[in-house]
Design a protein around this motif. Structure first.
Motif, short mmCIF file in Angstrom:
data_model
loop_
_atom_site.label_atom_id
_atom_site.label_comp_id
_atom_site.label_asym_id
_atom_site.label_seq_id
_atom_site.Cartn_x
_atom_site.Cartn_y
_atom_site.Cartn_z
N ALA A 121 0.84 -1.21 0.00
CA ALA A 121 0.00 0.00 0.00
C ALA A 121 0.86 1.25 0.00
N SER A 122 1.89 1.26 0.82
CA SER A 122 2.79 2.40 0.91
C SER A 122 3.49 2.65 -0.43
N GLU A 123 3.94 1.60 -1.09
CA GLU A 123 4.63 1.75 -2.37
C GLU A 123 3.68 2.27 -3.46
N LEU A 124 2.45 1.75 -3.51
CA LEU A 124 1.49 2.22 -4.52
C LEU A 124 1.13 3.68 -4.29
N LEU A 125 0.94 4.06 -3.04
CA LEU A 125 0.63 5.45 -2.71
C LEU A 125 1.80 6.38 -3.03
N THR A 126 3.00 5.94 -2.68
CA THR A 126 4.19 6.75 -2.95
C THR A 126 4.37 6.97 -4.45
N ASN A 127 4.12 5.94 -5.26
CA ASN A 127 4.21 6.10 -6.71
C ASN A 127 3.19 7.11 -7.21
N ALA A 128 1.99 7.09 -6.65
CA ALA A 128 0.97 8.06 -7.06
C ALA A 128 1.39 9.49 -6.71
N VAL A 129 2.04 9.65 -5.56
CA VAL A 129 2.53 10.98 -5.16
C VAL A 129 3.68 11.43 -6.06
N ARG A 130 4.60 10.53 -6.34
CA ARG A 130 5.80 10.89 -7.12
C ARG A 130 5.54 11.10 -8.59
N HIS A 131 4.62 10.32 -9.17
CA HIS A 131 4.46 10.33 -10.62
C HIS A 131 3.16 10.96 -11.12
N THR A 132 2.30 11.39 -10.21
CA THR A 132 1.03 12.01 -10.61
C THR A 132 0.76 13.18 -9.66
N ALA A 133 -0.44 13.72 -9.74
CA ALA A 133 -0.85 14.80 -8.83
C ALA A 133 -1.23 14.24 -7.46
N GLY A 134 -1.03 12.95 -7.24
CA GLY A 134 -1.35 12.32 -5.96
C GLY A 134 -2.53 11.38 -6.08
N PRO A 135 -2.69 10.51 -5.11
CA PRO A 135 -3.80 9.54 -5.18
C PRO A 135 -5.15 10.23 -4.99
N LEU A 136 -6.15 9.68 -5.66
CA LEU A 136 -7.53 10.15 -5.51
C LEU A 136 -8.28 9.28 -4.51
N ALA A 137 -8.00 7.97 -4.56
CA ALA A 137 -8.73 7.03 -3.70
C ALA A 137 -7.90 5.77 -3.49
#
Length: 148
Positions: free
Chosen positions: A51-67
């Motif tokens: 979960a931490s890795e998927l969330l971190t990737n969303a923060v690093r490579h996009t505008a951040g996680p939506l859900a």
């Protein structure tokens, strides 16, 4: 045979929450696993890391996680993170170089997850990972042990 277990949790993130969404998602995952009595297993540790890795990737490579969603269907735990980036070119863990700083996230997910991937979701995408829940009916080790 017991009835199938099904638990679901959903977390919506505040737009632009950045790195705080990783902490929020980890706390959300930890609480769901505690409620579902999965914290003492290796799966609980692995789930928090994935979960931490998927969330971190969303923060690093996009505008951040939506859900973020967590689903326990009795044999596997599915972790999904949805972000606003529409590019669903399958992410690739790449060549792993242990001495390199950073860049280990998808390698870790690939090693810990039974399966993982991405699919389009609205104007963005969802990245998912499935983890086997040991001791449940479809765990191959548990099935072999019971039939011996």
């Amino acid at each position: 045979m017991s009835a199938a277990v099904h638990h679901h949790r959903h977390l919506t993130f505040t737009a632009g929450s950045g790195a705080s969404s990783v902490n929020e998602g980890r706390a959300f995952t930890r609480q769901a696993l505690a409620d579902w009595r999965l914290t003492s297993s290796t799966t609980g540790d692995d789930a928090q890391l994935v979960a931490s890795e998927l969330l971190t990737n969303a923060v690093r490579h996009t505008a951040g996680p939506l859900a973020m969603d967590l689903d326990d269907d009795g044999s596997r735990l599915r972790i999904t993170v949805t972000d606003p980036r529409a590019d669903i070119t399958p992410p690739h863990p790449g060549s792993h170089r242990p001495a390199r700083i950073g860049g280990h996230g998808l390698f870790i997910v690939d090693r810990l997850a039974l399966h993982w991937g991405a699919f389009p979701e609205g104007c963005g995408k969802t990245v998912w990972a499935d983890l086997l829940l040991p001791g449940r009916a479809t765990d191959p080790v548990a099935v072999r042990a019971r039939s011996s």
